[in-house]
Scaffold this active site. Structure first.
Site, PDB file in Angstrom:
ATOM      1  N   CYS A   1       2.780  46.702 -39.206  1.00 34.16           N
ATOM      2  CA  CYS A   1       1.287  46.714 -37.882  1.00 34.16           C
ATOM      3  C   CYS A   1       0.316  47.064 -38.676  1.00 34.16           C
ATOM      4  O   CYS A   1      -0.732  46.417 -38.291  1.00 34.16           O
ATOM      5  CB  CYS A   1       1.959  47.355 -36.368  1.00 34.16           C
ATOM      6  SG  CYS A   1       2.531  47.296 -35.753  1.00 34.16           S
ATOM      7  N   THR A   2       0.543  47.626 -39.633  1.00 37.43           N
ATOM      8  CA  THR A   2      -0.714  48.327 -40.557  1.00 37.43           C
ATOM      9  C   THR A   2      -0.960  46.877 -41.531  1.00 37.43           C
ATOM     10  O   THR A   2      -2.331  46.840 -41.684  1.00 37.43           O
ATOM     11  CB  THR A   2      -0.400  49.730 -41.163  1.00 37.43           C
ATOM     12  OG1 THR A   2       0.082  50.640 -39.953  1.00 37.43           O
ATOM     13  CG2 THR A   2      -1.630  50.014 -42.058  1.00 37.43           C
TER      14      THR A   2
END
Length: 159
Positions: A48-49
Site C-alpha cells: 500500500c505504501t
C-alpha cells in the site's frame, strides 16, 4: 456477498467519507472533474505504501492530464493522518471504516491468503469521468507497477 463490481458506463455510487484531517469529502465535490478512486487494504504496509507513493510521485502528471486522486481504505482517520505525514502524500486519503463505500464500488469481498478465505478489501481502482460515470474499473490490481499501467490504460503519456 453479492458481486457488485462496477463496469464502464455504470453511474459511480455517491459517497461522503472523512479524510485524514477529519474533514468530509464527497464524490459530489468533484462534479465535472475526472477522479481516480483507488481502494487499498491497509495504510503503512509495504504494498500500500508503494502504491500510494507511486500516485504521489505522479500526481503532477495526473493533475496536468485533468485527473484528481482519492485513496480509500478501511483505516481510521488517525492512521491515515500518520500515513500521509510519514509518506508525504499529497492527495486526500479517505477512511471507510465500515467498508460501505468499498462494498458499493465492488472493492470488498472474498479474498484468499495462504489458503485461508476471508472477507476484505480488494485492491481496486475506479476512474470516474466528468459526468459521474465509470470509465475504468480494475479489480485485484497489483500494488507495484499499477500506476504506470493505469496511465497506459488511460492513454496518458508515461509519467
Amino acid at each position: 456477498m453479492t458481486d457488485n463490481r462496477l463496469t464502464a458506463g455504470d453511474t459511480a455510487p455517491a459517497f461522503s467519507l472523512q479524510d485524514a484531517n477529519g474533514d468530509t469529502v464527497s464524490l459530489s465535490d468533484y462534479a465535472g472533474e475526472k477522479v481516480i478512486i483507488y481502494f487499498y487494504p491497509k495504510a503503512m504496509t509495504p504494498g500500500c505504501t508503494t502504491q500510494a507513493c507511486d500516485f504521489r510521485d505522479r500526481l503532477e502528471r495526473f493533475t496536468a492530464d485533468g485527473y484528481r486522486i482519492l485513496g480509500v481504505s478501511p483505516d481510521p482517520v488517525n492512521k491515515l493522518a500518520q500515513f500521509m505525514e510519514k509518506e508525504e502524500l499529497n492527495f486526500p486519503m479517505l477512511s471507510d471504516e465500515n467498508h460501505a463505500v468499498a462494498e458499493a464500488y465492488g472493492a470488498w469481498g472474498e479474498k484468499k491468503n495462504y489458503g485461508k478465505v476471508y472477507e476484505g478489501l480488494i485492491r481496486s481502482t475506479i476512474v470516474v469521468n466528468e459526468q459521474g460515470t465509470v470509465d475504468v474499473a480494475q479489480y485485484n490490481v497489483r500494488a507495484k507497477g499499477h500506476v504506470d499501467k493505469l496511465r497506459r490504460d488511460l492513454g496518458l503519456a508515461e509519467a
